[in-house]
Design an enzyme around this catalytic site. Sequence first.
Site, PDB file in Angstrom:
ATOM      1  N   HIS A 196       0.847  -1.203   0.000  1.00 30.47           N
ATOM      2  CA  HIS A 196       0.000   0.000   0.000  1.00 30.47           C
ATOM      3  C   HIS A 196       0.880   1.251   0.000  1.00 30.47           C
ATOM      4  CE1 HIS A 196      -4.236  -0.816   0.053  1.00 30.47           C
ATOM      5  NE2 HIS A 196      -4.537   0.319   0.647  1.00 30.47           N
ATOM      6  N   ASP A 200      -3.214   7.217  -0.645  1.00 26.11           N
ATOM      7  CA  ASP A 200      -4.544   6.899  -1.156  1.00 26.11           C
ATOM      8  C   ASP A 200      -4.417   6.502  -2.628  1.00 26.11           C
ATOM      9  OD1 ASP A 200      -7.248   6.529  -1.136  1.00 26.11           O
ATOM     10  OD2 ASP A 200      -7.777   8.652  -1.295  1.00 26.11           O
TER      11      ASP A 200
END
Length: 348
Positions: A196, A200
């Site tokens: 990740h 975002d």
Amino acid sequence: MKTETIQITPEILALIAEIDEFKGAWRALGTLAPERLNALRRIATIESIGSSTRIEGSKLTDHEVEHLLADLDIKRFSSRDEQEVVGYAEVMETILHAWADIPITENHIRQLHRDLLRHSEKDERHRGDYKSVRNDVAAFDASGRMIGIVFETASPFDTPRRMQELLAWLTEARELARLHPLLTIAVFIVAFLAIHPFQDGNGRLSRVLTTLLMLQAGYAWVPYSSLENVIETSKEAYYLALHQTQGTLRSDSPDWQPWLVFFLRAVQQQKRRLAAKVEREKNAVAVLPELAVKILDYVRDHGRVTTRDMVREVGASPNTLKTLFASLVQKGLLVRHGGGRSTWYSLP
């Protein structure tokens, strides 16, 4: 990356064989008229944009996405959903037209992320930059209150190193071809989402990268059917498979099976949807009357056609042509413009 623990089960072998058989057959299946292939790709692109952004919380329907993208003269977008849709659409356009010239490097992944969030005002400060604070995957109750951490992603400190390791693994895996390309893509995507790397947009970017990697691996049919839509319709299974595999990636014996099976089944479904669409298109064209074929041939040669053109060309009656034009519009083979005596038709 401990990929030596991957077990090639009979199901995985069968899924890969079916997908690769379609890869080889695509040239024969893809013999539709260019305008029909373009129409299939446009529909798939709209579905991909809508589904991928809805997976992350957008509320826009495919119809709203299509309407928005048809009016991109707008300079400011009224909602976060619109900002994310337009960014995704622009990156997909880049991928579909320049996939052969985009190496999978840190710089290019950062650039794709920057472009993905280009219109997103809330993401302005971290576009194209690795995360600076933790972004663990959390669970929320019905009221929106966080009730716990589902999965711990890489820390901001570890992210650059883990991305370098992942990309080095991808380069070596593609060069040495120790894994089938579909397995290489699946492993890369699940590991990318485990890291990740950005604050975002990781989910959306992972699906963009999937399309890019599939095209680079020779799956030329991918733009004509939406994998994102398949994932949206099986979102619970998607998150479950990610969670089951990601929770084991840092162990000595990663369990790749849940994610590999989900990914291959999703690509299988993507392929089957396209095969069914192509078959319907072929059947629709096969039953067209001879006069309809002449109309389509004329518009391909001239760019547009009117009733008067075809009266002059073939001597058919205006009433017969009017009915036939209406049928071709209904089938999606022509688009009507204007009205009355000014009516004319073009390809989609």
